[in-house]
Motif scaffolding. Structure first.
Motif, PDB file in Angstrom:
ATOM      1  N   ILE A 213       0.873  -1.169   0.000  1.00 55.12           N
ATOM      2  CA  ILE A 213       0.000   0.000   0.000  1.00 55.12           C
ATOM      3  C   ILE A 213       0.912   1.222   0.000  1.00 55.12           C
ATOM      4  CG2 ILE A 213      -1.659   1.351   1.326  1.00 55.12           C
ATOM      5  CD1 ILE A 213      -2.908  -1.253   2.258  1.00 55.12           C
ATOM      6  N   ALA A 214       0.768   2.048  -1.024  1.00 52.22           N
ATOM      7  CA  ALA A 214       1.706   3.149  -1.228  1.00 52.22           C
ATOM      8  C   ALA A 214       0.974   4.488  -1.212  1.00 52.22           C
ATOM      9  CB  ALA A 214       2.438   2.975  -2.557  1.00 52.22           C
ATOM     10  N   GLY A 215       1.573   5.473  -0.535  1.00 50.10           N
ATOM     11  CA  GLY A 215       0.966   6.795  -0.429  1.00 50.10           C
ATOM     12  C   GLY A 215       1.899   7.900  -0.864  1.00 50.10           C
ATOM     13  N   GLN A 216       1.431   9.134  -0.696  1.00 50.57           N
ATOM     14  CA  GLN A 216       2.172  10.289  -1.202  1.00 50.57           C
ATOM     15  C   GLN A 216       3.490  10.520  -0.472  1.00 50.57           C
ATOM     16  OE1 GLN A 216       0.936  14.289  -0.708  1.00 50.57           O
ATOM     17  NE2 GLN A 216       0.289  14.077   1.408  1.00 50.57           N
ATOM     18  N   GLY A 217       3.694   9.838   0.673  1.00 52.41           N
ATOM     19  CA  GLY A 217       4.979   9.963   1.353  1.00 52.41           C
ATOM     20  C   GLY A 217       6.131   9.555   0.471  1.00 52.41           C
ATOM     21  N   ILE A 218       5.879   8.656  -0.488  1.00 54.29           N
ATOM     22  CA  ILE A 218       6.923   8.237  -1.428  1.00 54.29           C
ATOM     23  C   ILE A 218       7.328   9.402  -2.310  1.00 54.29           C
ATOM     24  CG2 ILE A 218       7.364   6.761  -3.447  1.00 54.29           C
ATOM     25  CD1 ILE A 218       5.597   4.640  -2.046  1.00 54.29           C
ATOM     26  N   ILE A 231       9.248  -2.366  -6.755  1.00 50.38           N
ATOM     27  CA  ILE A 231       8.126  -3.156  -7.280  1.00 50.38           C
ATOM     28  C   ILE A 231       8.637  -4.206  -8.262  1.00 50.38           C
ATOM     29  CG2 ILE A 231       5.960  -3.084  -8.568  1.00 50.38           C
ATOM     30  CD1 ILE A 231       5.652  -0.175  -7.646  1.00 50.38           C
ATOM     31  N   GLU A 232       9.516  -3.781  -9.147  1.00 48.60           N
ATOM     32  CA  GLU A 232      10.057  -4.705 -10.147  1.00 48.60           C
ATOM     33  C   GLU A 232      10.884  -5.806  -9.491  1.00 48.60           C
ATOM     34  OE1 GLU A 232       9.449  -4.907 -13.323  1.00 48.60           O
ATOM     35  OE2 GLU A 232       8.220  -3.098 -13.475  1.00 48.60           O
ATOM     36  N   LYS A 233      11.527  -5.482  -8.386  1.00 54.89           N
ATOM     37  CA  LYS A 233      12.337  -6.478  -7.683  1.00 54.89           C
ATOM     38  C   LYS A 233      11.452  -7.499  -6.963  1.00 54.89           C
ATOM     39  CE  LYS A 233      15.597  -6.795  -3.762  1.00 54.89           C
ATOM     40  NZ  LYS A 233      16.888  -7.248  -4.246  1.00 54.89           N
ATOM     41  N   LEU A 234      10.436  -7.010  -6.256  1.00 54.33           N
ATOM     42  CA  LEU A 234       9.584  -7.892  -5.460  1.00 54.33           C
ATOM     43  C   LEU A 234       8.508  -8.579  -6.290  1.00 54.33           C
ATOM     44  CD1 LEU A 234       9.051  -5.686  -2.258  1.00 54.33           C
ATOM     45  CD2 LEU A 234      10.772  -7.463  -2.643  1.00 54.33           C
ATOM     46  N   LYS A 235       8.062  -7.879  -7.354  1.00 55.42           N
ATOM     47  CA  LYS A 235       7.020  -8.423  -8.238  1.00 55.42           C
ATOM     48  C   LYS A 235       5.739  -8.751  -7.472  1.00 55.42           C
ATOM     49  CE  LYS A 235      10.046 -10.199 -11.889  1.00 55.42           C
ATOM     50  NZ  LYS A 235      11.111  -9.237 -11.569  1.00 55.42           N
ATOM     51  N   ILE A 236       5.322  -7.797  -6.643  1.00 57.17           N
ATOM     52  CA  ILE A 236       4.072  -7.978  -5.896  1.00 57.17           C
ATOM     53  C   ILE A 236       3.149  -6.795  -6.194  1.00 57.17           C
ATOM     54  CG2 ILE A 236       5.160  -9.346  -4.104  1.00 57.17           C
ATOM     55  CD1 ILE A 236       5.203  -6.977  -2.284  1.00 57.17           C
ATOM     56  N   PRO A 237       1.843  -6.991  -6.058  1.00 57.11           N
ATOM     57  CA  PRO A 237       0.884  -5.960  -6.444  1.00 57.11           C
ATOM     58  C   PRO A 237       0.888  -4.770  -5.496  1.00 57.11           C
ATOM     59  CG  PRO A 237      -0.253  -7.839  -5.484  1.00 57.11           C
ATOM     60  CD  PRO A 237       1.171  -8.243  -5.636  1.00 57.11           C
ATOM     61  N   VAL A 238       0.377  -3.640  -6.029  1.00 54.97           N
ATOM     62  CA  VAL A 238       0.364  -2.367  -5.303  1.00 54.97           C
ATOM     63  C   VAL A 238      -1.040  -1.768  -5.352  1.00 54.97           C
ATOM     64  CG1 VAL A 238       1.308  -0.023  -5.199  1.00 54.97           C
ATOM     65  CG2 VAL A 238       2.765  -1.926  -5.956  1.00 54.97           C
ATOM     66  N   ILE A 239      -1.520  -1.312  -4.210  1.00 51.84           N
ATOM     67  CA  ILE A 239      -2.725  -0.486  -4.133  1.00 51.84           C
ATOM     68  C   ILE A 239      -2.311   0.879  -3.625  1.00 51.84           C
ATOM     69  CG2 ILE A 239      -4.873  -0.118  -2.847  1.00 51.84           C
ATOM     70  CD1 ILE A 239      -5.478  -3.053  -3.110  1.00 51.84           C
ATOM     71  N   LEU A 240      -2.856   1.925  -4.247  1.00 51.58           N
ATOM     72  CA  LEU A 240      -2.428   3.289  -3.968  1.00 51.58           C
ATOM     73  C   LEU A 240      -3.448   4.049  -3.127  1.00 51.58           C
ATOM     74  CD1 LEU A 240      -1.238   4.047  -7.595  1.00 51.58           C
ATOM     75  CD2 LEU A 240       0.255   3.609  -5.639  1.00 51.58           C
ATOM     76  N   SER A 241      -2.937   4.910  -2.252  1.00 53.12           N
ATOM     77  CA  SER A 241      -3.813   5.812  -1.504  1.00 53.12           C
ATOM     78  C   SER A 241      -4.321   6.898  -2.430  1.00 53.12           C
ATOM     79  CB  SER A 241      -3.048   6.437  -0.336  1.00 53.12           C
ATOM     80  OG  SER A 241      -2.158   7.444  -0.822  1.00 53.12           O
ATOM     81  N   ARG A 242      -5.270   7.696  -1.956  1.00 53.77           N
ATOM     82  CA  ARG A 242      -5.843   8.733  -2.821  1.00 53.77           C
ATOM     83  C   ARG A 242      -4.785   9.756  -3.252  1.00 53.77           C
ATOM     84  NH1 ARG A 242     -10.690  10.998  -4.744  1.00 53.77           N
ATOM     85  NH2 ARG A 242      -9.910  12.283  -6.440  1.00 53.77           N
ATOM     86  N   LEU A 243      -3.954  10.202  -2.329  1.00 54.35           N
ATOM     87  CA  LEU A 243      -2.950  11.195  -2.693  1.00 54.35           C
ATOM     88  C   LEU A 243      -1.738  10.560  -3.373  1.00 54.35           C
ATOM     89  CD1 LEU A 243      -3.049  13.689   0.322  1.00 54.35           C
ATOM     90  CD2 LEU A 243      -4.280  13.769  -1.851  1.00 54.35           C
ATOM     91  N   GLY A 244      -1.728   9.231  -3.474  1.00 49.45           N
ATOM     92  CA  GLY A 244      -0.635   8.563  -4.166  1.00 49.45           C
ATOM     93  C   GLY A 244      -1.035   7.964  -5.489  1.00 49.45           C
ATOM     94  N   GLN A 245      -2.311   8.118  -5.878  1.00 48.32           N
ATOM     95  CA  GLN A 245      -2.793   7.367  -7.042  1.00 48.32           C
ATOM     96  C   GLN A 245      -2.226   7.852  -8.376  1.00 48.32           C
ATOM     97  OE1 GLN A 245      -6.843   7.376  -8.217  1.00 48.32           O
ATOM     98  NE2 GLN A 245      -7.167   9.565  -7.937  1.00 48.32           N
ATOM     99  N   ASP A 246      -1.602   9.027  -8.375  1.00 44.75           N
ATOM    100  CA  ASP A 246      -1.012   9.505  -9.633  1.00 44.75           C
ATOM    101  C   ASP A 246       0.462   9.109  -9.771  1.00 44.75           C
ATOM    102  OD1 ASP A 246       0.046  11.153  -7.693  1.00 44.75           O
ATOM    103  OD2 ASP A 246      -0.528  13.042  -8.646  1.00 44.75           O
ATOM    104  N   MET A 247       0.951   8.226  -8.906  1.00 46.39           N
ATOM    105  CA  MET A 247       2.371   7.845  -8.969  1.00 46.39           C
ATOM    106  C   MET A 247       2.649   6.803 -10.036  1.00 46.39           C
ATOM    107  SD  MET A 247       3.673   7.847  -4.990  1.00 46.39           S
ATOM    108  CE  MET A 247       2.753   6.392  -4.504  1.00 46.39           C
ATOM    109  N   LEU A 248       1.634   6.027 -10.422  1.00 44.21           N
ATOM    110  CA  LEU A 248       1.825   4.962 -11.404  1.00 44.21           C
ATOM    111  C   LEU A 248       0.686   4.995 -12.419  1.00 44.21           C
ATOM    112  CD1 LEU A 248       2.581   1.997  -8.948  1.00 44.21           C
ATOM    113  CD2 LEU A 248       4.270   3.228 -10.318  1.00 44.21           C
ATOM    114  N   PRO A 249       0.968   4.703 -13.688  1.00 44.82           N
ATOM    115  CA  PRO A 249      -0.131   4.574 -14.655  1.00 44.82           C
ATOM    116  C   PRO A 249      -0.976   3.354 -14.317  1.00 44.82           C
ATOM    117  CG  PRO A 249       1.950   3.927 -15.656  1.00 44.82           C
ATOM    118  CD  PRO A 249       2.292   4.507 -14.323  1.00 44.82           C
TER     119      PRO A 249
END
Length: 549
Positions: A213-218, A231-249
């Protein structure tokens, strides 16, 4: 050198390109110095919006945002905007003017004295709980100290607003800048606990269904590239917080989109099935995790703010009080063994099984409209959304495939922020087109800033959703109060054409789904601000996440 001139020079040295202000007698020297030093500024129509604009400026640029306001009611007006910067972690410096020291309640030091000078109130106790640092500057020779300390604290650790209150006799005082003492911060950043890093590696290796779970702190930590490498190293899925949702397409194979109580349909289901949550730069807010996580799931939370790790709303098995950038860099160096290929396929299957597609029909479906606006938007556009239906639908329908950003009210989802946030965003980067979506209810809360938008000629396309007002509140009242509508009944309706004319804004309307694509394309090719009325479904339902199938 006058203190007010020193302050203006200091702001310029921070790389600030725009100041948001409303002139007043209590800040007269500050206002004059800002103009005299040729600093670029925008005059707002209500002090409440100055910190809001400074917040979006800061969040879009990653730099300091600055607001300058007058004393008394100017300061109290600004508190609502200050609170937004506080809860959404924006580095904003608010400078308020104040009456002469001898006319302040602070100096009189009389218990329960409410006001002394002309338009005077002791603003510092009011804003203390909403700032990382708040101080009245009483000694002119301490101005460098307070400015340096305030800006450092605003930008360090978890960012947040700071406030300096400058009395008139201090603003106008003459100082020798060469004799001013500065402020030297003490080393306060905590080193990453290597034992906890090793424990995180072990938990990841033991998990079968891990989820990030990733947020805007990143983004705040300037660790987007490292995050993508992880992400590419671990190859596990990601869900984004509202303020983090623009970090990935959204099309990125590991990205499952925005989660939470108004997240995408399948995200709560995935969160409930996960056996390990790795939270990076997200505060795991109540509306995001409430009843979504399995009681047996292990939770690793990395947060620079220790208070977030201790809050009672979430059980955290491994608390890591660290800068998220340092943690990600440390994890990248570890030999992490994670086999989540089957789990990833399951998650991708849920994503494919629940596509979001608003129907092409009349009255216009808001999901259809936002999806088309997203598809037709230009590269690097900035989406700004307001509260209610606009907030929920943009959170689910935007895809960020062209490097777009989103600026919105995260923790509060407040009404009335779209216009000031749009103005701050347009001021931060004039090369970006700002696509703001507000509702006919939210529009009225800061309608005065339409004049700021028009007079500055900013490239803001303001889409006003005309759905009879307060649809999301009516939906809640239908669900919880037996359909009794209190203060949310369909409004008689504003004449949006007259509103646009009154504020000297070009007006367009979209009333039929068949004209959506053509009108949007035409509008986005226009220069400068445009006010667009979008007539949509006044019974619009918001898609709710599911927890089981």
């Amino acid at each position: 050198m006058k203190v007010s001139d020193y302050i203006a020079d200091f702001i310029a040295r921070q790389g600030v390109k725009k100041i948001f202000m409303l002139s007043g007698s209590g800040s007269v020297y500050l206002d004059d110095s800002i103009a005299g030093k040729n600093l670029d500024f925008i005059c707002v129509r209500n002090e409440a919006t100055a910190p809001m604009m400074a917040e979006s400026y800061a969040r879009l640029t990653g730099k300091l945002g600055v607001a300058c306001i007058t004393s008394g009611p100017g300061g109290t007006n600004a508190v609502s905007g200050l609170s937004e910067a506080w809860v959404d972690s924006a580095p904003v410096l608010v400078i308020s003017g104040q009456v002469d020291k001898k006319h302040t309640c602070h100096k009189a030091n009389i218990k329960n004295l409410r006001s002394l000078g002309i338009q005077e109130i002791d603003i510092i106790p009011i804003v203390n709980s909403l700032t990382k640092y708040a101080q009245m500057v009483e000694d002119p020779d301490s101005i460098r100290y307070h400015l340096e300390k305030a800006v450092y604290l605003a930008k360090s650790g978890r960012p947040g607003p700071v406030w300096l209150d400058i009395p008139l006799d201090v603003q106008s005082s003459i100082i020798d800048e060469k004799m001013l003492e500065g402020w030297n911060p003490e080393a306060s950043e905590k080193d990453l606990d290597k034992n906890k890093l090793k424990e995180a590696v072990m938990l990841l290796a033991e998990s079968k269904r891990p989820l990030i779970i990733a947020g805007q702190g990143i983004r705040i930590a300037k660790s987007l590239d490292e995050f993508k490498n992880l992400i590419e190293k671990l190859k596990i899925p990601v869900i984004l917080s509202r303020l983090g949702q623009d970090m990935l397409p959204f099309s990125y194979r590991y990205n499952l989109g925005h989660g939470g109580m108004k997240g995408l349909r399948y995200t709560k289901l995935i969160m409930s099935k996960s056996d390990l949550i790795l939270s990076l730069g997200s505060r795991l807010a109540v509306p995001f995790v409430s009843d979504a996580l399995s009681e047996s799931a292990k939770i690793i939370m990395v947060d620079i703010d220790e208070a977030e790790l201790k809050k009672p709303s979430i059980r955290v098995d491994l608390q890591i009080n660290s800068d998220v950038k340092e943690f990600i860099e440390g994890l990248l160096k570890e030999d992490v063994k994670v086999d989540a290929s089957d789990w990833l396929k399951d998650c991708q299957g849920y994503k494919e099984s629940y596509p979001l597609a608003g129907p092409a029909r009349n009255p216009i479906d808001l999901y259809y409209f936002v999806s088309r606006l997203d598809a037709l938007s230009k590269e690097n556009s900035v989406f700004v959304s307001d509260a209610g239906s606009s907030y929920y639908v943009t959170g689910q329908a935007l895809r960020f495939e062209k490097g777009q950003r989103e600026i919105t009210s995260g923790a509060f989802a407040s009404m009335g922020l779209a216009i000031p946030l749009a103005i701050g965003s347009a001021s931060a980067d004039p090369s970006r087109q700002i696509l703001a979506i507000t509702g006919d209810g939210s529009l009225e809360l800061n309608i005065q800033e339409l004049k700021t938008m028009s007079s500055c000629g900013l490239d803001i396309k303001l889409f006003v959703i005309n759905n009879g007002g307060y649809v999301s509140i009516r939906n809640t009242q239908d669900a919880l109060c037996g359909g009794r509508h209190v203060g949310s009944g369909q409004a008689e309706g504003l004449n949006f054409k007259k509103i646009a004319d009154a504020f000297e804004l070009p007006y367009e309307s979209i009333q039929n789904y068949e004209e959506v694509d053509g009108k949007i394309t035409e509008i986005l090719n226009k220069k400068g601000p445009v006010f667009i009325e979008v007539v949509s479904d006044n019974c619009q339902k918001i898609i709710e996440p599911i927890k089981q199938i």
